[in-house]
Design a protein around this motif. Structure first.
Motif, PDB file in Angstrom:
ATOM      1  N   TYR A  73       0.798  -1.163   0.033  1.00  0.00           N
ATOM      2  CA  TYR A  73      -0.037   0.005  -0.058  1.00  0.00           C
ATOM      3  C   TYR A  73       0.834   1.218   0.011  1.00  0.00           C
ATOM      4  O   TYR A  73       1.805   1.246   0.831  1.00  0.00           O
ATOM      5  N   VAL A  74       0.341   2.381  -0.978  1.00  0.00           N
ATOM      6  CA  VAL A  74       1.369   3.210  -1.118  1.00  0.00           C
ATOM      7  C   VAL A  74       0.489   4.476  -1.185  1.00  0.00           C
ATOM      8  O   VAL A  74      -0.740   4.450  -1.495  1.00  0.00           O
ATOM      9  N   GLU A  75       0.841   5.681  -0.733  1.00  0.00           N
ATOM     10  CA  GLU A  75       0.248   6.951  -1.140  1.00  0.00           C
ATOM     11  C   GLU A  75      -0.376   7.129  -2.510  1.00  0.00           C
ATOM     12  O   GLU A  75       0.500   6.836  -3.338  1.00  0.00           O
ATOM     13  N   HIS A  76      -1.606   7.501  -2.855  1.00  0.00           N
ATOM     14  CA  HIS A  76      -2.046   7.598  -4.395  1.00  0.00           C
ATOM     15  C   HIS A  76      -0.907   8.321  -5.122  1.00  0.00           C
ATOM     16  O   HIS A  76      -0.478   8.052  -6.209  1.00  0.00           O
ATOM     17  N   SER A  77      -0.414   9.535  -4.392  1.00  0.00           N
ATOM     18  CA  SER A  77       0.833  10.502  -5.265  1.00  0.00           C
ATOM     19  C   SER A  77       1.895   9.565  -5.577  1.00  0.00           C
ATOM     20  O   SER A  77       2.279   9.441  -6.632  1.00  0.00           O
ATOM     21  N   GLU A  78       2.308   8.668  -4.500  1.00  0.00           N
ATOM     22  CA  GLU A  78       3.389   7.805  -4.698  1.00  0.00           C
ATOM     23  C   GLU A  78       3.136   6.704  -5.716  1.00  0.00           C
ATOM     24  O   GLU A  78       3.995   6.344  -6.814  1.00  0.00           O
ATOM     25  N   PHE A  79       1.838   6.142  -5.567  1.00  0.00           N
ATOM     26  CA  PHE A  79       1.398   5.397  -6.724  1.00  0.00           C
ATOM     27  C   PHE A  79       1.254   5.613  -7.883  1.00  0.00           C
ATOM     28  O   PHE A  79       2.060   4.864  -8.795  1.00  0.00           O
ATOM     29  N   LYS A  80       1.188   7.071  -8.254  1.00  0.00           N
ATOM     30  CA  LYS A  80       1.496   7.457  -9.465  1.00  0.00           C
ATOM     31  C   LYS A  80       2.872   7.494 -10.162  1.00  0.00           C
ATOM     32  O   LYS A  80       3.165   7.169 -11.458  1.00  0.00           O
ATOM     33  N   LYS A  81       3.589   7.669  -9.189  1.00  0.00           N
ATOM     34  CA  LYS A  81       4.884   7.856  -9.474  1.00  0.00           C
ATOM     35  C   LYS A  81       5.460   6.406  -9.957  1.00  0.00           C
ATOM     36  O   LYS A  81       6.113   6.038 -11.030  1.00  0.00           O
ATOM     37  N   ILE A  82       5.228   5.229  -9.071  1.00  0.00           N
ATOM     38  CA  ILE A  82       5.645   4.018  -9.146  1.00  0.00           C
ATOM     39  C   ILE A  82       5.205   3.643 -10.738  1.00  0.00           C
ATOM     40  O   ILE A  82       5.638   3.098 -11.456  1.00  0.00           O
ATOM     41  N   ALA A  83       3.811   3.806 -10.902  1.00  0.00           N
ATOM     42  CA  ALA A  83       3.146   3.572 -11.980  1.00  0.00           C
ATOM     43  C   ALA A  83       3.994   4.046 -13.209  1.00  0.00           C
ATOM     44  O   ALA A  83       4.289   3.244 -14.311  1.00  0.00           O
ATOM     45  N   ALA A  84       4.367   5.528 -13.040  1.00  0.00           N
ATOM     46  CA  ALA A  84       4.897   5.862 -14.392  1.00  0.00           C
ATOM     47  C   ALA A  84       6.291   5.397 -14.487  1.00  0.00           C
ATOM     48  O   ALA A  84       6.597   5.173 -15.777  1.00  0.00           O
ATOM     49  N   VAL A  85       7.105   5.073 -13.469  1.00  0.00           N
ATOM     50  CA  VAL A  85       8.322   4.491 -14.061  1.00  0.00           C
ATOM     51  C   VAL A  85       8.431   3.172 -14.383  1.00  0.00           C
ATOM     52  O   VAL A  85       9.404   2.673 -14.831  1.00  0.00           O
ATOM     53  N   SER A  86       7.564   2.380 -13.967  1.00  0.00           N
ATOM     54  CA  SER A  86       7.648   0.804 -13.914  1.00  0.00           C
ATOM     55  C   SER A  86       6.557   0.032 -14.912  1.00  0.00           C
ATOM     56  O   SER A  86       6.546  -0.938 -14.662  1.00  0.00           O
ATOM     57  N   SER A  87       5.504   0.780 -15.230  1.00  0.00           N
ATOM     58  CA  SER A  87       4.484   0.133 -16.023  1.00  0.00           C
ATOM     59  C   SER A  87       5.018  -0.076 -17.602  1.00  0.00           C
ATOM     60  O   SER A  87       5.524   0.783 -18.183  1.00  0.00           O
ATOM     61  N   LYS A  88       4.863  -1.542 -17.859  1.00  0.00           N
ATOM     62  CA  LYS A  88       5.186  -1.732 -19.217  1.00  0.00           C
ATOM     63  C   LYS A  88       3.983  -0.920 -20.175  1.00  0.00           C
ATOM     64  O   LYS A  88       4.001  -0.745 -21.348  1.00  0.00           O
ATOM     65  N   ALA A  89       2.792  -1.137 -19.558  1.00  0.00           N
ATOM     66  CA  ALA A  89       1.642  -0.689 -20.056  1.00  0.00           C
ATOM     67  C   ALA A  89       0.560  -0.137 -18.951  1.00  0.00           C
ATOM     68  O   ALA A  89       0.762  -0.581 -18.056  1.00  0.00           O
ATOM     69  N   TYR A  90      -0.375   0.622 -19.538  1.00  0.00           N
ATOM     70  CA  TYR A  90      -1.694   0.851 -18.479  1.00  0.00           C
ATOM     71  C   TYR A  90      -2.774   0.378 -19.461  1.00  0.00           C
ATOM     72  O   TYR A  90      -3.019   0.428 -20.329  1.00  0.00           O
ATOM     73  N   ILE A  91      -3.655  -0.449 -18.639  1.00  0.00           N
ATOM     74  CA  ILE A  91      -4.952  -0.801 -19.149  1.00  0.00           C
ATOM     75  C   ILE A  91      -6.004   0.032 -18.460  1.00  0.00           C
ATOM     76  O   ILE A  91      -6.348  -0.096 -17.340  1.00  0.00           O
TER      77      ILE A  91
END
Lengths: 132, 132, 132, 132, 132, 132, 132, 132, 132, 132
Positions: free
Chosen positions: A95-113
Motif C-alpha cells: 500500500y502506498v500513497e496515491h501520489s506515490e502510486f502514480k510515480k511508481i506506475a509512471a516509472v515501472s509500468s510496461k503498459a496501462y490498461i
C-alpha cells in the motif's frame, strides 16, 4: 481464433512480453496516464467495463506475485478493495500513497490498461511472477 | 475528464471524424478483420464486453441513419437480431449475405470496433446520418 | 456524425484521454509553443477564432476544477480576464507570472489549443477534475 | 509572428505548395472526408467556425481562378450560395451533382479544410490560378 | 498559388508557427548545424543564394524584434554586418562570441535556414516580435 | 565542408542516386507538383531563385543526355527557351505539350526541384546520361 | 549520373551537410559503433574495402582541417599510420587513447563510415574545414 | 509471465487477432516469403527449430478448421506429411500445387511463421475456425 | 565480431531472408534503380568497389542456382562476361535484353546491391537455390 | 538461401553489426527485458527452444572473448552453468549478482535474444572479440 484466454491483441502481446517483476497498471477512467505511455484503452463509457472484470481476465492469463494499491482505497472504496484482495489472494500486497502510486506506475509500468471503472482509487499495479 | 459520453480515446476521435454516410463496423470477436484496417479492440475475453453494450454507447454518441446486418442473424441469432433492431428503431435496415457483409465492411468502414461478443453473426455496420 | 459537443477530431481525442489533474493550454496566436508539443492549431487569421468561443466549447465537454492565468492579464486585458472568470466560475483560479505560466504549460500540458486570439495574455491552462 | 495573412501552420504550408490548377476542398462538418486524405480540422462545434469566414481568409491568401459547387446548394442553401459567389466574383464557377462533387474532391484535393459549418451543401472546391 | 510573400512550403509553415520570442537561425553554408535540428536547406552552390536576399524575404513575412550576431562579423565581414543592420534597423541587436552564438542557436532555434552564403560569420538569429 | 559543387544536402543525394536515363524535373514556382512526389523546394519568393541559376549548378554536377520542354515555351517564353538550350547545348531536346509534360514528369521524375522562377512554362525535365 | 566524386548516396548527403568543425568517423570493421549512430556500412568482407581507399575518396570531396587518431596505431599499425598521415599531410593531427577516441567519436560524429579494414586501430576522425 | 501457451510476443498478438477463416503460413527456412509480408522468424540454423514443434504449440493456441499443403509433400516428404496430418486430424485438408500454394499464402496469410525446418515442402497454411 | 563471411549488416540480413528462387540484383553505378527499391549502396567512386569483388563475397554466402545477364554484355563487355561466368560456373545462365533485364530486376529483386563498377552492362540478377 | 550459419534475419544483421566488446544478452523466457530494447524473440512455449541450442548457433557465428553470468546460476542451475562453461571454454567468465546482471545487460546489450528456456538464471551476456 484463440481457443481461450485473453483475446485482446494488445494485451495478448503485453502478457507474452512480461518477464519476472515486470509490471502493468490497470486503472479507472479518471487516472492521469502520462503522455507517451503504452495505453490499452478498454473504456467505453464511465462505469463500463468494470475494473474487476478486466482483472479477472488478467489473473487467468498472468502469474502475479505482488499487487500495489493506493492506501486511500481502504477507506474511500472498501468494496473494490475487498474484491481486489479476494481476486489476488495468493499475491503480496503493497500500500502506498496515491501520489506515490502514480510515480511508481509512471516509472515501472510496461503498459496501462484503462477500464471504464468510475469509483475512487480503483487502480492496481500487477507485478509479474515466474514459475521456475 | 469528459463530462459524459464515449471516453474511449480512439472511438471519440472516430466519432468526431464521421461525416454523412460514413460507416463503422462493430463486430464479434470471431470476425475476420482485414489486415491494415483501423481496429479498436475492446475485446477482453470471449463473451466480454457484449456487442449490445457497445452499441448502446455508440447510439448515444452518433446520428445513425442506417444499419446493415448479415441475413443469417435472423435465424441463427434471433435474440441479438431483435436487440439490435430495438436499439436502432429509427434507422433503416439493410440485410445482405454474410460474405457480402464482409466485402461491404472491408471497402467502407472507417474503423472496426471489435467486441468480445461470441454469438453467431453478431456484426453490424452503422451508417452515419447528419442533422442539417 | 456526432450528435453534439466538440466535433474537432484532435480535441475529441484529447478530451477523452484527460484524467484527473491532466492539463491543456488554450492560447492566443502569439504564444510561443515549445517544439515537439502536441498542438491543435484552430487559428485562421489574427483575431479569429476568438479564445472565449473555444473556451465555451471546451467547458461543455470537460470537467474543469482549476484554471491558471498569467497575472499580467488582470491589468493588461481586463475584459478577457472577466470573461474567463465568468466562464469558469465554479473552478479554482491560480495566478502566476507570464514567464512562470510558460514553464508550467511546457511541463504539464497534454496539448496546446492555439486560437486566433490577438489580445495580450489571452492564455489559460485548464486543469481537469473528476466526478467520482 | 507573421505580419499578416493565414497563421494556421498547416494551411500556410498548403497554400505555399499550391501550383497552377491545384485544388483544396473547404467543407462543412458533415462532409464525408475519405480516409487517408490530408485534413485540416478547424471545426470546434457544429456551426463554428462558419464556412464563409474561412473562405474570406483563404481568398486573401490564394489566387483562385475557379470554384466548384454542388448544384443542390442553389435551392437547398441559397443564402450560402450567394455569399460564396459574391466572395469569388472574379472566379469561374462549375456546378456538379453532390455525388460527383465528392468524387472530384476525392481525386483532386491536395487537402480538405473542415469548418464547423452546419448548413446543407456548404462545400466548395477552390482551384488555384497563377499570376504569370 | 499564394498571392505574395514567402512561397517556400517549409518556411511558410515555420513562419506561421512563430510565437513571441521564438527564434530561427539563418546561416551561411559553412555553419555547423546540430544533428536532429529542423533544417531548411536553400543552399545550391557556395555563394548562392546570398544571405541578404533570404533575410529580405523573411523581414517582409515576420515581425522581428531582436537579432543576434557573432561579434566577429564586425571586423571580419563589415559589409555583411552593415547590410544586416540596415535591413533590421527597427530591431534590437545582441552581439555574442561565435562559440556562444552556436550554443544559443542550438538551444533556441525552431529551425535553421541554410543559405549558400560563403563569407565569414554570415549567421543571424531572428527573434520574433508580436503586434498585440 | 564539400570542396565544390552542389552543397544542398537533398540534391547532393539525388544526384548520387541518378542512374542512366533517370530523370528529375526542375520547375517554376507555379508548377503543380503531384502529392507524394519527392520535392526539393528552393523557392523563397516569386522570382527568386531563378531557374537558370539552379540549372547551371545542376549541369556542373550531372551528365545530362536529354532534356524535355513544353512546346509552349518557344512562343510564350523565348528568352528562357534560348537560355536553356544554350546551357544544355550538348543534350538532345524533346518538345511535348505542357499537359503531356506534366504526365511525363509525374511518372518519371525521381524528384522535383522547385525554383522561384515566375515566368511561363519555365519547367525542364533533365534525363541523366552515363559516361561508360 | 554524377560527373565525378563520391557517388555513394548516403556519403554524398553527409558531405553536403558538413559545416565547419563537423566530424565523421571512418573505421575498421571491428570498431564498436554506438547504437543509434548514423552508419554508412561499406564493408563487404573482412579486409575489403580497405580504409585507405575510402579515405582517398573522402579527401577529394571534403575540406579536412584536422584528423584524430588512436595513439596505439603508431606502434601497432605503423604502415596504416604512415599512409593516413601522407594522405592528410595538410591537416592537423591529434593523438588520443583508443578508449578516449571512442568517446570523442561517439559524441561528435555526424556519421560513421564502416570499411572492411581488418588491421588494428584503423580508425580516423575527420574534422571539416571551411574555405571562407 | 504468462501462465501457459504461446509466449512469443508476435505470435501471441497474431493469434489474438485471428478471426474466422483468417490464415497464417508456417514454413520451412527455404520458403520465399514475399517482401512486405508480416514475418515471425523463429529460425536459428537450418534444421532448428523443427516445423512440427512449432505446429504443436500453435495447435494448442488456435482453433484450426482447415489446413492447406503442397501436393508434392505426399511423395517428396511423406514423414512430414504424416506427422502434420496426425497433428491436425480434426481439420479439413486441401492439397494444391506448390506454385499455387505460394500464391494462396501470399494473398491470404496474416503472417508467415518461418521455422528452421530444412526438408522439402514443409509448409502449411492454417485456416482458423470459430467455436460459436 | 562475425567469424567470417559477409559482414555488411544490410547484406547479412538480406542473405538470411533469401528463400528458394528469391532474387537480388548486383549492379554497376549507372544502373537506374527504381524509386522505393531496397538498395545497399556499396559504391564509393566510379570504378570502386568492382562488381566482381562483391560477387565473390556473395557467392561464398549464398546458394545461387541461376543468374540473369543482359545480352549486350557478351559483345560490349566480354571481359566482365567471362569473369561472371567463371564465378558462377555451377549456375544456370539466362540472357535477356537490357531493357527486359531492368523490368525483371524491378519486379523480382528483394534488393539491389550497387557497386562502383563503371563498365557497360555490368549487372547480374542472382537467383537463390536451396540445399534440401 | 544462405549456405550455412545463422539464418535468422534479425540475428544475422546483429551479428554483422557487432564490433569489438559489443554485447548481446541471451536469456530465458522469464527475464525482464527493458522497454525499448532490441529484442529477437525466438521463444515459442516455456522450455522451447532451449538456451543451449541457441548459444551453440551463436558460438559458430561470433568471436566471443568474454561471457557474463549471474552468480546464482552456480548453485541454482548447475547443469546449465556447466553446459555454458563447456560451450565457451575459450572465453573469460565474469560472475555478478543477478540484480547487477540486469543492469549491465540493460546498459550494454545491442540486443536481447529471448529463448524459451524455463530454468533459473539461464541468462548470459556474450561480449564480442576481434580477430585482428
Amino acid at each position: 481464433m484463440k481457443r481461450s484466454g485473453i483475446i485482446n491483441r494488445e494485451i495478448a502481446r503485453i502478457a507474452a512480453e512480461m518477464g519476472h517483476m515486470d509490471r502493468i497498471t490497470v486503472c479507472d477512467c479518471g487516472f492521469p496516464i502520462p503522455d507517451g505511455a503504452k495505453v490499452v484503452d478498454l473504456s467505453i463509457i464511465k462505469g463500463f467495463p468494470r475494473l474487476i472484470d478486466v482483472l479477472k481476465a488478467l489473473r487467468e492469463e498472468l502469474i502475479i506475485e505482488k499487487i500495489i494499491l493506493a492506501k486511500e482505497i481502504v477507506d474511500k472504496n472498501p468494496e473494490m478493495h475487498n474484491a481486489i484482495l479476494k481476486l489476488f489472494s495468493d499475491a503480496a500486497v503493497d500500500y502506498v500513497e496515491h501520489s506515490e502510486f502514480k510515480k511508481i506506475a509512471a516509472v515501472s509500468s510496461k503498459a496501462y490498461i484503462r477500464t471504464g471503472e468510475a469509483t475512487p482509487y480503483s487502480n492496481v499495479i500487477l507485478s509479474s511472477g515466474v514459475d521456475f
